[in-house]
Design a protein around this motif. Structure first.
Motif, PDB file in Angstrom:
ATOM      1  N   GLN A   6       0.850  -1.196   0.000  1.00  0.00           N
ATOM      2  CA  GLN A   6       0.000   0.000   0.000  1.00  0.00           C
ATOM      3  C   GLN A   6       0.885   1.245   0.000  1.00  0.00           C
ATOM      4  OE1 GLN A   6      -3.500   0.333   2.709  1.00  0.00           O
ATOM      5  NE2 GLN A   6      -2.434   2.072   3.575  1.00  0.00           N
ATOM      6  N   ILE A   7       0.624   2.165  -0.927  1.00  0.00           N
ATOM      7  CA  ILE A   7       1.398   3.407  -1.036  1.00  0.00           C
ATOM      8  C   ILE A   7       0.446   4.586  -0.893  1.00  0.00           C
ATOM      9  CG2 ILE A   7       2.934   4.806  -2.489  1.00  0.00           C
ATOM     10  CD1 ILE A   7       3.826   2.288  -3.880  1.00  0.00           C
ATOM     11  N   ARG A   8       0.769   5.490   0.019  1.00  0.00           N
ATOM     12  CA  ARG A   8      -0.031   6.697   0.219  1.00  0.00           C
ATOM     13  C   ARG A   8       0.837   7.922  -0.060  1.00  0.00           C
ATOM     14  NH1 ARG A   8      -1.496  10.425   4.346  1.00  0.00           N
ATOM     15  NH2 ARG A   8      -3.646  11.150   4.095  1.00  0.00           N
ATOM     16  N   ALA A   9       0.339   8.851  -0.875  1.00  0.00           N
ATOM     17  CA  ALA A   9       1.101  10.039  -1.273  1.00  0.00           C
ATOM     18  C   ALA A   9       0.857  11.173  -0.290  1.00  0.00           C
ATOM     19  CB  ALA A   9       0.722  10.475  -2.690  1.00  0.00           C
ATOM     20  N   LYS A  10       1.922  11.615   0.373  1.00  0.00           N
ATOM     21  CA  LYS A  10       1.843  12.821   1.197  1.00  0.00           C
ATOM     22  C   LYS A  10       1.930  14.071   0.321  1.00  0.00           C
ATOM     23  CE  LYS A  10       5.283  11.207   3.701  1.00  0.00           C
ATOM     24  NZ  LYS A  10       6.344  11.118   4.726  1.00  0.00           N
ATOM     25  N   ARG A  11       2.680  13.950  -0.795  1.00  0.00           N
ATOM     26  CA  ARG A  11       2.725  14.982  -1.841  1.00  0.00           C
ATOM     27  C   ARG A  11       2.583  14.269  -3.165  1.00  0.00           C
ATOM     28  NH1 ARG A  11       7.128  15.863   1.251  1.00  0.00           N
ATOM     29  NH2 ARG A  11       8.515  15.009  -0.339  1.00  0.00           N
ATOM     30  N   SER A  12       2.127  14.964  -4.193  1.00  0.00           N
ATOM     31  CA  SER A  12       2.004  14.360  -5.513  1.00  0.00           C
ATOM     32  C   SER A  12       3.359  13.814  -5.932  1.00  0.00           C
ATOM     33  CB  SER A  12       1.508  15.389  -6.531  1.00  0.00           C
ATOM     34  OG  SER A  12       0.193  15.793  -6.234  1.00  0.00           O
ATOM     35  N   SER A  13       3.401  12.566  -6.409  1.00  0.00           N
ATOM     36  CA  SER A  13       4.669  11.907  -6.708  1.00  0.00           C
ATOM     37  C   SER A  13       4.490  10.914  -7.848  1.00  0.00           C
ATOM     38  CB  SER A  13       5.195  11.188  -5.457  1.00  0.00           C
ATOM     39  OG  SER A  13       6.397  10.496  -5.732  1.00  0.00           O
ATOM     40  N   TRP A  14       5.495  10.862  -8.742  1.00  0.00           N
ATOM     41  CA  TRP A  14       5.472   9.932  -9.869  1.00  0.00           C
ATOM     42  C   TRP A  14       5.993   8.574  -9.424  1.00  0.00           C
ATOM     43  CZ3 TRP A  14       9.267   7.167 -12.457  1.00  0.00           C
ATOM     44  CH2 TRP A  14       8.885   6.619 -13.685  1.00  0.00           C
ATOM     45  N   LEU A  15       5.305   7.493  -9.825  1.00  0.00           N
ATOM     46  CA  LEU A  15       5.686   6.127  -9.467  1.00  0.00           C
ATOM     47  C   LEU A  15       5.738   5.251 -10.715  1.00  0.00           C
ATOM     48  CD1 LEU A  15       3.220   5.534  -6.471  1.00  0.00           C
ATOM     49  CD2 LEU A  15       5.575   6.330  -6.320  1.00  0.00           C
ATOM     50  N   ASP A  16       6.546   4.197 -10.657  1.00  0.00           N
ATOM     51  CA  ASP A  16       6.562   3.158 -11.685  1.00  0.00           C
ATOM     52  C   ASP A  16       6.538   1.823 -10.941  1.00  0.00           C
ATOM     53  OD1 ASP A  16       7.160   2.492 -14.709  1.00  0.00           O
ATOM     54  OD2 ASP A  16       8.405   1.156 -13.517  1.00  0.00           O
ATOM     55  N   VAL A  17       5.475   1.023 -11.118  1.00  0.00           N
ATOM     56  CA  VAL A  17       5.288  -0.214 -10.368  1.00  0.00           C
ATOM     57  C   VAL A  17       5.209  -1.383 -11.338  1.00  0.00           C
ATOM     58  CG1 VAL A  17       3.870  -1.389  -8.654  1.00  0.00           C
ATOM     59  CG2 VAL A  17       3.988   1.103  -8.654  1.00  0.00           C
ATOM     60  N   LYS A  18       6.028  -2.424 -11.098  1.00  0.00           N
ATOM     61  CA  LYS A  18       6.027  -3.645 -11.902  1.00  0.00           C
ATOM     62  C   LYS A  18       6.067  -4.845 -10.965  1.00  0.00           C
ATOM     63  CE  LYS A  18       8.559  -1.543 -15.772  1.00  0.00           C
ATOM     64  NZ  LYS A  18       9.791  -1.584 -16.603  1.00  0.00           N
ATOM     65  N   ASP A  19       5.536  -5.996 -11.473  1.00  0.00           N
ATOM     66  CA  ASP A  19       5.687  -7.197 -10.672  1.00  0.00           C
ATOM     67  C   ASP A  19       7.053  -7.813 -10.965  1.00  0.00           C
ATOM     68  OD1 ASP A  19       5.542  -8.537 -13.095  1.00  0.00           O
ATOM     69  OD2 ASP A  19       3.511  -9.303 -12.762  1.00  0.00           O
ATOM     70  N   MET A  20       7.372  -8.913 -10.278  1.00  0.00           N
ATOM     71  CA  MET A  20       8.706  -9.502 -10.388  1.00  0.00           C
ATOM     72  C   MET A  20       8.995 -10.059 -11.779  1.00  0.00           C
ATOM     73  SD  MET A  20      10.438  -8.983  -7.741  1.00  0.00           S
ATOM     74  CE  MET A  20      10.327  -8.593  -5.992  1.00  0.00           C
ATOM     75  N   SER A  21       7.932 -10.303 -12.569  1.00  0.00           N
ATOM     76  CA  SER A  21       8.145 -10.788 -13.932  1.00  0.00           C
ATOM     77  C   SER A  21       8.355  -9.642 -14.915  1.00  0.00           C
ATOM     78  CB  SER A  21       6.948 -11.640 -14.370  1.00  0.00           C
ATOM     79  OG  SER A  21       5.777 -10.834 -14.481  1.00  0.00           O
ATOM     80  N   GLY A  22       8.237  -8.409 -14.445  1.00  0.00           N
ATOM     81  CA  GLY A  22       8.422  -7.251 -15.315  1.00  0.00           C
ATOM     82  C   GLY A  22       7.132  -6.679 -15.867  1.00  0.00           C
ATOM     83  N   LYS A  23       5.986  -7.238 -15.487  1.00  0.00           N
ATOM     84  CA  LYS A  23       4.698  -6.740 -15.975  1.00  0.00           C
ATOM     85  C   LYS A  23       4.387  -5.377 -15.360  1.00  0.00           C
ATOM     86  CE  LYS A  23      -0.247  -7.815 -16.101  1.00  0.00           C
ATOM     87  NZ  LYS A  23      -1.291  -8.786 -15.685  1.00  0.00           N
ATOM     88  N   GLN A  24       4.021  -4.404 -16.197  1.00  0.00           N
ATOM     89  CA  GLN A  24       3.698  -3.056 -15.734  1.00  0.00           C
ATOM     90  C   GLN A  24       2.359  -3.062 -14.992  1.00  0.00           C
ATOM     91  OE1 GLN A  24       5.796  -0.082 -16.914  1.00  0.00           O
ATOM     92  NE2 GLN A  24       4.930   0.475 -14.943  1.00  0.00           N
ATOM     93  N   LEU A  25       2.383  -2.627 -13.731  1.00  0.00           N
ATOM     94  CA  LEU A  25       1.163  -2.519 -12.937  1.00  0.00           C
ATOM     95  C   LEU A  25       0.667  -1.082 -12.842  1.00  0.00           C
ATOM     96  CD1 LEU A  25       2.133  -4.878  -9.960  1.00  0.00           C
ATOM     97  CD2 LEU A  25       0.908  -5.466 -12.076  1.00  0.00           C
ATOM     98  N   PHE A  26       1.594  -0.122 -12.876  1.00  0.00           N
ATOM     99  CA  PHE A  26       1.220   1.288 -12.752  1.00  0.00           C
ATOM    100  C   PHE A  26       2.390   2.157 -13.177  1.00  0.00           C
ATOM    101  CE2 PHE A  26       1.249   5.243 -10.324  1.00  0.00           C
ATOM    102  CZ  PHE A  26      -0.028   5.730 -10.548  1.00  0.00           C
ATOM    103  N   SER A  27       2.095   3.255 -13.854  1.00  0.00           N
ATOM    104  CA  SER A  27       3.117   4.246 -14.199  1.00  0.00           C
ATOM    105  C   SER A  27       2.419   5.593 -14.324  1.00  0.00           C
ATOM    106  CB  SER A  27       3.825   3.882 -15.509  1.00  0.00           C
ATOM    107  OG  SER A  27       4.832   4.834 -15.825  1.00  0.00           O
TER     108      SER A  27
END
Length: 252
Positions: free
Chosen positions: A173-194
């Motif tokens: 779980q990730i909560r933003a205290k300030r607006s922030s850019w993220l790049d999230v992938k699973d261990m196989s390299g599949k893009q979950l969020f960008s």
């Protein structure tokens, strides 16, 4: 590679467009394009060019001090300190009446000059980021308890939590205290969020093995891993790469 080429390649490796980098650094897109072509003539001098190189290097994951040192080597060394008189210039000469306390007048003038120089340097250092990338839908959750600003010297988290190692499925779980850019992938390299997680928003990702996350500002978010608070993954303005979960086992 030249300074501009190094910055441009690091930006592309970080998955950032020039527009996104401009939003992170508050540097105009046209000026970023010029710097990536090693054209520093639009920066307004070495003092400002060094600040731009440092800010860009920090966001794209390069060593800011190393890049500034390379700039100094190519442009005649470290520039001389900026004189207060060159920063603060009145439109018309300031006439000071003679008084019986000239020392007080001089002290006030020096103090005013120092305040102006400090304000200029702080402005050039950049401010909080206001990313503009689109945010993908995220699963809202309740606020995370125990959040607070990052305090230097605070007690370190247990090694198992800091490393993000858990058993079984991973719920991050990730909560933003300030607006922030993220790049999230699973261990196989599949893009979950960008994209950008807006201030006050919370997102949750669930995987069997774990996730890999690139944070553009390690101090802008706070984390929970399988219900345990991890706090912020890094310092304010720090680009951080983290993995959370159990790595794939190696066949014997």
């Amino acid at each position: 590679m030249s300074i501009g080429s190094s910055l441009a390649e690091a930006r592309r490796s970080a998955g950032l467009t020039v527009a996104e980098l401009s939003a992170h650094t508050r540097i105009r897109e046209a000026l970023i394009h010029a710097i990536e072509r090693d054209d520093f003539s639009q920066c307004g001098g070495d003092f400002y060019a060094r600040g731009h190189v440092r800010n860009i290097a920090k966001v794209v994951g390069l060593d800011p001090e190393a890049m500034v040192h390379e700039y100094d080597e190519l442009h005649g060394g470290v520039p001389l300190p900026v004189r207060a008189a060159s920063v603060f210039q009145a439109d018309t000469p300031i006439k000071i009446r003679e008084s019986r306390s000239p020392n007080w007048t001089t002290a006030m003038a020096v103090a005013l000059a120092i305040v102006v120089v400090f304000a200029v340097v702080k402005t050039m250092g950049g401010g909080e980021e206001t990313p503009t990338a689109d945010v993908h839908p995220a699963v809202p959750t309740s606020s995370m308890p125990g959040e607070g600003p990052d305090t230097p010297g605070a007690p370190r988290k247990p090694a198992s939590l800091a490393a993000g190692k858990v058993s079984g499925p991973v719920v991050l779980q990730i909560r933003a205290k300030r607006s922030s850019w993220l790049d999230v992938k699973d261990m196989s390299g599949k893009q979950l969020f960008s994209g950008t997680l807006e201030a006050g928003k919370t997102s949750v990702w669930r995987t069997d093995k774990g996730v890999k996350v690139i944070f553009s500002d390690g101090g802008a978010v706070s984390l929970q891993l399988n219900g345990k608070n991890l706090g912020a993954p890094g310092r304010r303005g720090q680009v951080v790469n983290r993995s959370y979960g159990v790595p794939a086992s190696t066949p014997r």
